[in-house]
Design a protein around this motif. Structure first.
Motif, PDB file in Angstrom:
ATOM      1  N   ALA A 151      12.426   4.172   3.667  1.00  0.00           N
ATOM      2  CA  ALA A 151      11.346   3.539   4.413  1.00  0.00           C
ATOM      3  C   ALA A 151      11.168   2.479   3.735  1.00  0.00           C
ATOM      4  O   ALA A 151      10.795   2.045   2.501  1.00  0.00           O
ATOM      5  CB  ALA A 151      10.058   4.667   4.292  1.00  0.00           C
ATOM      6  N   ILE A 152      11.024   1.314   4.519  1.00  0.00           N
ATOM      7  CA  ILE A 152      10.687  -0.120   4.077  1.00  0.00           C
ATOM      8  C   ILE A 152       9.153  -0.230   4.205  1.00  0.00           C
ATOM      9  O   ILE A 152       8.839   0.114   5.526  1.00  0.00           O
ATOM     10  CB  ILE A 152      11.255  -1.045   4.959  1.00  0.00           C
ATOM     11  CG1 ILE A 152      12.816  -1.127   4.820  1.00  0.00           C
ATOM     12  CG2 ILE A 152      11.025  -2.431   4.437  1.00  0.00           C
ATOM     13  CD1 ILE A 152      13.451  -1.324   3.378  1.00  0.00           C
TER      14      ILE A 152
ATOM     15  N   LEU B 251      10.104   4.324  -5.835  1.00  0.00           N
ATOM     16  CA  LEU B 251       9.486   3.431  -5.138  1.00  0.00           C
ATOM     17  C   LEU B 251       9.717   2.055  -5.693  1.00  0.00           C
ATOM     18  O   LEU B 251       9.490   1.903  -7.022  1.00  0.00           O
ATOM     19  CB  LEU B 251       7.939   3.267  -5.312  1.00  0.00           C
ATOM     20  CG  LEU B 251       7.161   2.258  -4.263  1.00  0.00           C
ATOM     21  CD1 LEU B 251       7.484   2.408  -2.836  1.00  0.00           C
ATOM     22  CD2 LEU B 251       5.554   2.587  -4.863  1.00  0.00           C
ATOM     23  N   GLN B 252      10.546   1.154  -5.147  1.00  0.00           N
ATOM     24  CA  GLN B 252      10.716  -0.205  -5.473  1.00  0.00           C
ATOM     25  C   GLN B 252       9.894  -1.270  -4.949  1.00  0.00           C
ATOM     26  O   GLN B 252       9.912  -1.376  -3.472  1.00  0.00           O
ATOM     27  CB  GLN B 252      12.226  -0.428  -5.600  1.00  0.00           C
ATOM     28  CG  GLN B 252      13.121   0.580  -6.573  1.00  0.00           C
ATOM     29  CD  GLN B 252      14.539   0.442  -6.664  1.00  0.00           C
ATOM     30  OE1 GLN B 252      14.944  -0.681  -6.406  1.00  0.00           O
ATOM     31  NE2 GLN B 252      14.961   1.241  -6.935  1.00  0.00           N
TER      32      GLN B 252
ATOM     33  N   ARG C 211       6.490  -6.273  -0.295  1.00  0.00           N
ATOM     34  CA  ARG C 211       7.447  -5.123   0.404  1.00  0.00           C
ATOM     35  C   ARG C 211       7.885  -4.082  -0.657  1.00  0.00           C
ATOM     36  O   ARG C 211       8.348  -4.680  -1.582  1.00  0.00           O
ATOM     37  CB  ARG C 211       8.519  -5.876   1.068  1.00  0.00           C
ATOM     38  CG  ARG C 211       9.444  -5.229   1.532  1.00  0.00           C
ATOM     39  CD  ARG C 211      10.604  -5.902   2.547  1.00  0.00           C
ATOM     40  NE  ARG C 211      10.258  -6.594   3.484  1.00  0.00           N
ATOM     41  CZ  ARG C 211      10.452  -7.807   4.080  1.00  0.00           C
ATOM     42  NH1 ARG C 211      11.507  -8.600   3.159  1.00  0.00           N
ATOM     43  NH2 ARG C 211       9.974  -8.582   4.692  1.00  0.00           N
ATOM     44  N   TYR C 212       7.992  -3.114  -0.288  1.00  0.00           N
ATOM     45  CA  TYR C 212       8.476  -1.903  -0.999  1.00  0.00           C
ATOM     46  C   TYR C 212       9.645  -1.170  -0.361  1.00  0.00           C
ATOM     47  O   TYR C 212       9.638  -1.275   0.882  1.00  0.00           O
ATOM     48  CB  TYR C 212       7.616  -1.038  -1.308  1.00  0.00           C
ATOM     49  CG  TYR C 212       6.318  -1.583  -2.375  1.00  0.00           C
ATOM     50  CD1 TYR C 212       6.182  -1.256  -3.613  1.00  0.00           C
ATOM     51  CD2 TYR C 212       5.320  -2.399  -1.943  1.00  0.00           C
ATOM     52  CE1 TYR C 212       5.322  -1.994  -4.629  1.00  0.00           C
ATOM     53  CE2 TYR C 212       4.198  -2.716  -2.466  1.00  0.00           C
ATOM     54  CZ  TYR C 212       4.335  -2.655  -3.931  1.00  0.00           C
ATOM     55  OH  TYR C 212       3.376  -3.326  -4.595  1.00  0.00           O
ATOM     56  N   ILE C 213      10.305  -0.658  -1.260  1.00  0.00           N
ATOM     57  CA  ILE C 213      11.259   0.289  -0.346  1.00  0.00           C
ATOM     58  C   ILE C 213      11.232   1.846  -1.141  1.00  0.00           C
ATOM     59  O   ILE C 213      10.944   1.826  -2.363  1.00  0.00           O
ATOM     60  CB  ILE C 213      12.919  -0.018  -0.569  1.00  0.00           C
ATOM     61  CG1 ILE C 213      13.696   0.948   0.094  1.00  0.00           C
ATOM     62  CG2 ILE C 213      13.259  -0.161  -1.874  1.00  0.00           C
ATOM     63  CD1 ILE C 213      15.199   0.610   0.210  1.00  0.00           C
ATOM     64  N   LEU C 214      10.633   2.842  -0.140  1.00  0.00           N
ATOM     65  CA  LEU C 214      10.731   4.138  -0.693  1.00  0.00           C
ATOM     66  C   LEU C 214      11.872   5.035  -0.342  1.00  0.00           C
ATOM     67  O   LEU C 214      12.366   4.957   0.616  1.00  0.00           O
ATOM     68  CB  LEU C 214       9.386   4.866   0.056  1.00  0.00           C
ATOM     69  CG  LEU C 214       9.338   6.474  -0.442  1.00  0.00           C
ATOM     70  CD1 LEU C 214       9.098   6.526  -1.925  1.00  0.00           C
ATOM     71  CD2 LEU C 214       8.142   6.865   0.515  1.00  0.00           C
ATOM     72  N   LEU C 215      12.607   5.464  -1.499  1.00  0.00           N
ATOM     73  CA  LEU C 215      13.761   6.411  -1.361  1.00  0.00           C
ATOM     74  C   LEU C 215      13.521   7.907  -1.719  1.00  0.00           C
ATOM     75  O   LEU C 215      12.910   7.901  -2.878  1.00  0.00           O
ATOM     76  CB  LEU C 215      14.825   5.782  -2.036  1.00  0.00           C
ATOM     77  CG  LEU C 215      15.273   4.315  -1.950  1.00  0.00           C
ATOM     78  CD1 LEU C 215      16.088   3.930  -3.034  1.00  0.00           C
ATOM     79  CD2 LEU C 215      15.894   4.137  -0.621  1.00  0.00           C
TER      80      LEU C 215
ATOM     81  N   PHE D 186       3.499  -0.304  10.690  1.00  0.00           N
ATOM     82  CA  PHE D 186       3.710   1.030  10.205  1.00  0.00           C
ATOM     83  C   PHE D 186       5.210   1.114   9.999  1.00  0.00           C
ATOM     84  O   PHE D 186       5.987   0.924  10.719  1.00  0.00           O
ATOM     85  CB  PHE D 186       3.259   2.115  11.070  1.00  0.00           C
ATOM     86  CG  PHE D 186       3.185   3.474  10.555  1.00  0.00           C
ATOM     87  CD1 PHE D 186       2.112   3.844   9.661  1.00  0.00           C
ATOM     88  CD2 PHE D 186       4.357   4.353  10.966  1.00  0.00           C
ATOM     89  CE1 PHE D 186       2.421   5.227   9.103  1.00  0.00           C
ATOM     90  CE2 PHE D 186       4.281   5.564  10.373  1.00  0.00           C
ATOM     91  CZ  PHE D 186       3.589   6.026   9.509  1.00  0.00           C
ATOM     92  N   PRO D 187       5.571   1.723   8.895  1.00  0.00           N
ATOM     93  CA  PRO D 187       7.096   1.805   8.581  1.00  0.00           C
ATOM     94  C   PRO D 187       7.949   2.453   9.334  1.00  0.00           C
ATOM     95  O   PRO D 187       7.448   3.753   9.987  1.00  0.00           O
ATOM     96  CB  PRO D 187       7.299   2.340   7.089  1.00  0.00           C
ATOM     97  CG  PRO D 187       5.813   2.997   6.906  1.00  0.00           C
ATOM     98  CD  PRO D 187       4.858   2.483   7.820  1.00  0.00           C
TER      99      PRO D 187
END
Length: 95
Positions: free
Chosen positions: A6-7, A40-41, A49-53, A86-87
């Protein structure tokens, strides 16, 4: 294993509050059946902006087990108001 990606675009000025809320929300997702791990990065070039893996054992562990659980409502109340837009969430598997 399934990788959820998810971005997350966070509303300007709310990154610090989002990170604090995410620390609380992390315990919710980590307690779910089928959960393996998450990270989370934060983007260097675009600080809001974050990326959730999130790694799940199966797709259904995320889409049914988590998303249809009462705990998802807690997750939602902690985090969803930070997103704009919304992502989009996608799922990947190893080839």
């Amino acid at each position: 294993m399934i990788l959820e990606v998810a971005i997350l675009e966070i509303k300007p000025g709310l990154a610090e509050q989002f990170e604090t809320a995410f620390k609380t929300a992390s315990s919710i997702i980590a307690s779910m059946s089928g959960y393996i791990s998450h990270e989370l990065q934060r983007c260097i070039e675009t600080p809001n902006r974050y990326i959730l893996l999130v790694r799940w054992q199966t797709l259904e562990d995320h889409t049914v087990g988590f998303r249809q659980s009462p705990d998802y409502q807690k997750w939602r109340s902690l985090l969803h108001h930070f997103y704009d837009p919304f992502p989009t969430v996608e799922h990947y598997q190893v080839v």
